[in-house]
Motif scaffolding. Structure first.
Motif, PDB file in Angstrom:
ATOM      1  N   LEU A  51      23.225  13.549  -8.062  1.00 60.30           N
ATOM      2  CA  LEU A  51      23.322  12.157  -8.345  1.00 60.30           C
ATOM      3  C   LEU A  51      21.967  11.138  -8.219  1.00 60.30           C
ATOM      4  N   ALA A  52      21.144  11.643  -8.117  1.00 62.01           N
ATOM      5  CA  ALA A  52      19.777  10.885  -7.964  1.00 62.01           C
ATOM      6  C   ALA A  52      19.244  10.595  -9.328  1.00 62.01           C
ATOM      7  N   LEU A  53      18.534   9.629  -9.632  1.00 64.93           N
ATOM      8  CA  LEU A  53      17.710   9.300 -10.600  1.00 64.93           C
ATOM      9  C   LEU A  53      16.556  10.424 -11.221  1.00 64.93           C
ATOM     10  N   SER A  54      16.566  10.256 -12.659  1.00 61.70           N
ATOM     11  CA  SER A  54      15.282  11.285 -12.757  1.00 61.70           C
ATOM     12  C   SER A  54      13.943  10.909 -12.172  1.00 61.70           C
ATOM     13  N   PRO A  55      13.032  11.767 -12.346  1.00 58.83           N
ATOM     14  CA  PRO A  55      11.725  11.351 -11.753  1.00 58.83           C
ATOM     15  C   PRO A  55      11.105  10.080 -12.410  1.00 58.83           C
ATOM     16  N   VAL A  56      11.313  10.193 -13.937  1.00 55.74           N
ATOM     17  CA  VAL A  56      10.793   9.047 -14.428  1.00 55.74           C
ATOM     18  C   VAL A  56      11.646   7.676 -14.212  1.00 55.74           C
ATOM     19  N   GLU A  57      12.860   7.650 -13.886  1.00 56.66           N
ATOM     20  CA  GLU A  57      13.830   6.503 -13.768  1.00 56.66           C
ATOM     21  C   GLU A  57      13.223   6.324 -12.149  1.00 56.66           C
ATOM     22  N   SER A  58      13.017   7.244 -11.470  1.00 59.69           N
ATOM     23  CA  SER A  58      12.685   6.761 -10.041  1.00 59.69           C
ATOM     24  C   SER A  58      11.398   6.157  -9.962  1.00 59.69           C
ATOM     25  N   ARG A  59      10.332   6.452 -10.855  1.00 63.50           N
ATOM     26  CA  ARG A  59       9.330   5.738 -10.850  1.00 63.50           C
ATOM     27  C   ARG A  59       9.219   4.092 -11.373  1.00 63.50           C
ATOM     28  N   LYS A  60      10.114   4.066 -12.211  1.00 67.81           N
ATOM     29  CA  LYS A  60      10.491   2.586 -12.574  1.00 67.81           C
ATOM     30  C   LYS A  60      11.024   2.013 -11.476  1.00 67.81           C
ATOM     31  N   PHE A  61      12.053   2.613 -10.742  1.00 70.10           N
ATOM     32  CA  PHE A  61      12.616   2.044  -9.581  1.00 70.10           C
ATOM     33  C   PHE A  61      11.510   1.468  -8.551  1.00 70.10           C
ATOM     34  N   ILE A  62      10.726   2.042  -8.303  1.00 72.55           N
ATOM     35  CA  ILE A  62       9.678   2.038  -7.131  1.00 72.55           C
ATOM     36  C   ILE A  62       8.938   0.934  -7.705  1.00 72.55           C
ATOM     37  N   ILE A  63       8.355   0.834  -9.007  1.00 70.11           N
ATOM     38  CA  ILE A  63       7.544  -0.087  -9.654  1.00 70.11           C
ATOM     39  C   ILE A  63       8.309  -1.449  -9.538  1.00 70.11           C
ATOM     40  N   ALA A  91       1.303   9.570  -5.506  1.00 70.37           N
ATOM     41  CA  ALA A  91       1.756  10.853  -5.011  1.00 70.37           C
ATOM     42  C   ALA A  91       2.777  11.517  -6.276  1.00 70.37           C
ATOM     43  N   ALA A  92       3.571  10.678  -6.760  1.00 66.69           N
ATOM     44  CA  ALA A  92       4.648  11.426  -7.625  1.00 66.69           C
ATOM     45  C   ALA A  92       3.930  11.980  -8.859  1.00 66.69           C
ATOM     46  N   GLU A  93       2.649  11.566  -8.989  1.00 67.68           N
ATOM     47  CA  GLU A  93       1.753  11.950 -10.218  1.00 67.68           C
ATOM     48  C   GLU A  93       1.217  13.204  -9.958  1.00 67.68           C
ATOM     49  N   ARG A  94       1.195  13.693  -8.808  1.00 68.27           N
ATOM     50  CA  ARG A  94       0.635  15.302  -8.617  1.00 68.27           C
ATOM     51  C   ARG A  94       1.571  15.977  -9.187  1.00 68.27           C
ATOM     52  N   ARG A  95       0.809  17.251  -9.665  1.00 69.46           N
ATOM     53  CA  ARG A  95       1.531  18.015 -10.224  1.00 69.46           C
ATOM     54  C   ARG A  95       2.539  18.997  -9.238  1.00 69.46           C
ATOM     55  N   ASN A  96       2.487  19.016  -7.780  1.00 70.56           N
ATOM     56  CA  ASN A  96       3.338  19.841  -7.008  1.00 70.56           C
ATOM     57  C   ASN A  96       4.182  18.777  -6.369  1.00 70.56           C
ATOM     58  N   VAL A  97       4.251  17.694  -6.907  1.00 73.84           N
ATOM     59  CA  VAL A  97       5.276  16.650  -6.084  1.00 73.84           C
ATOM     60  C   VAL A  97       6.370  16.118  -6.961  1.00 73.84           C
ATOM     61  N   THR A  98       7.546  16.150  -6.726  1.00 73.42           N
ATOM     62  CA  THR A  98       8.599  15.435  -7.567  1.00 73.42           C
ATOM     63  C   THR A  98       9.305  14.489  -6.462  1.00 73.42           C
ATOM     64  N   LEU A  99       9.393  13.237  -7.070  1.00 70.44           N
ATOM     65  CA  LEU A  99       9.972  12.302  -6.155  1.00 70.44           C
ATOM     66  C   LEU A  99      10.952  11.478  -7.030  1.00 70.44           C
ATOM     67  N   ASN A 121       0.873  -1.312  -0.028  1.00 69.07           N
ATOM     68  CA  ASN A 121       0.171   0.064  -0.073  1.00 69.07           C
ATOM     69  C   ASN A 121       0.745   1.273   0.079  1.00 69.07           C
ATOM     70  N   GLN A 122       1.943   1.339   0.755  1.00 67.70           N
ATOM     71  CA  GLN A 122       2.834   2.290   0.871  1.00 67.70           C
ATOM     72  C   GLN A 122       3.427   2.653  -0.410  1.00 67.70           C
ATOM     73  N   LEU A 123       3.995   1.863  -1.150  1.00 70.98           N
ATOM     74  CA  LEU A 123       4.587   2.030  -2.447  1.00 70.98           C
ATOM     75  C   LEU A 123       3.847   2.517  -3.433  1.00 70.98           C
ATOM     76  N   GLN A 124       2.379   1.745  -3.509  1.00 70.23           N
ATOM     77  CA  GLN A 124       1.509   2.232  -4.391  1.00 70.23           C
ATOM     78  C   GLN A 124       1.021   3.545  -4.096  1.00 70.23           C
ATOM     79  N   ASP A 125       1.013   4.265  -2.788  1.00 69.92           N
ATOM     80  CA  ASP A 125       0.595   5.285  -2.369  1.00 69.92           C
ATOM     81  C   ASP A 125       1.802   6.404  -2.999  1.00 69.92           C
ATOM     82  N   LEU A 126       3.043   6.064  -2.886  1.00 69.68           N
ATOM     83  CA  LEU A 126       4.299   6.807  -3.510  1.00 69.68           C
ATOM     84  C   LEU A 126       4.121   7.109  -4.812  1.00 69.68           C
ATOM     85  N   LEU A 127       3.666   5.956  -5.706  1.00 73.86           N
ATOM     86  CA  LEU A 127       3.325   6.213  -7.010  1.00 73.86           C
ATOM     87  C   LEU A 127       2.462   7.128  -7.515  1.00 73.86           C
TER      88      LEU A 127
END
Length: 280
Positions: free
Chosen positions: A256-268, A189-197, A181-187
């Motif tokens: 040094l961090a992954l881009s938002p797109v690559e970060s989303r793939k990482f969480i998936i 949240a990352a879709e919100r216009r005001n949030v960058t993960l 549930n927490q990982l799904q919630d992160l994904l």
């Protein structure tokens, strides 16, 4: 502005005022806690805890009580004020919580634990319980932490960037369902216009914030404050030179961090590794 004049003699602290109003309404009805529980279908002990200030419950309880007492919207409004009341947090967090509510933008780095703004109830409960917190304080702290999520959901919500160390996503919960549930919630949240993960992988190597959780807050006057934290201590930093030092370390680490797109793939990928509940 002159101090507010006390007229009713009731508490001016939102959480205590909510509890007082509940006691008053029930006593005016001449009901016992048991009778109230029977009428609304909840355990009477819940209403005892509400009236003692041990918990503030959820909005559905406040709405049910409004309907029961014929006070449309009153108790729900008091509940909302109690949820957002910074005095419900421990003393060392109060100044920070006030600034968090005022901030026009926030950016954050997490060493091992997700920021409170993105925690689900199940995640918050397990993390707080691991620190030794027990009920009723545990329930109170979970409610207080989850209430912070509303900050990012408002129409005029501040922008928020969080960079999560890979360690945050490798430290799973004991309950695999809650972790899913927490990982799904992160994904979501990352879709919100005001949030960058973003995710900072282990392979990035050492950096200036390797052992420091930090939240930066840009305030309406343009100034920036920082809050650093570990498992035993939190410190609000407002002195400009100290904040600037932390900002430089954050900027270097962000590169040094992954881009938002690559970060989303990482969480998936992390989500795909969570065992499925065989009963579902």
């Amino acid at each position: 502005m002159p101090p507010r004049r006390v007229v009713t003699g009731r508490s001016q602290e939102p959480r205590l005022r909510f509890a007082e109003e509940l006691r008053l309404r029930r006593r005016q009805r001449g009901e016992s806690l048991r009778q109230l529980g029977q009428a609304l279908g909840w355990d009477p002990s819940l209403f005892g805890k509400l009236e003692n200030g041990q918990t503030i419950g959820g909005p559905e309880v406040a709405e049910a009580l409004d309907q029961h007492y014929g006070t449309p919207g009153l108790l729900l409004t008091l509940w909302e004020l109690a949820v957002g009341d910074p005095t419900q947090f421990k003393e060392r967090y109060r100044r920070y919580m006030t600034l968090e509510q005022e901030a026009v933008s926030l950016w954050h780095y997490a060493v091992s634990i997700l920021p409170g703004l993105l925690q689900t109830p199940g995640y918050a409960r397990e993390v707080l319980a691991a620190s030794g917190t027990k009920d009723p304080e545990l329930t109170q702290q979970v409610e207080a932490r989850i209430s912070r999520r509303e900050l990012l959901a408002d129409e005029d919500a501040p922008t928020f960037r969080t960079i999560l160390s890979e360690a945050v996503l490798r430290m799973t919960l004991a309950d695999s369902g809650e972790w899913r549930n927490q990982l799904q919630d992160l994904l979501e949240a990352a879709e919100r216009r005001n949030v960058t993960l973003q995710v900072l992988p282990y392979a990035s190597g050492p950096h200036g914030l390797v052992s420091t959780d930090v939240m930066f807050l840009r305030l309406p006057d343009g100034s920036v404050a920082a809050y650093t934290e570990n498992a035993h201590h939190g410190e609000l930093i407002e002195e400009s030179n100290s904040v600037e030092t932390l900002l430089r370390a954050y900027d270097a680490m962000r590169d040094l961090a992954l881009s938002p797109v690559e970060s989303r793939k990482f969480i998936i990928r992390m989500l795909e590794e969570v065992p499925c509940d065989p009963s579902t």
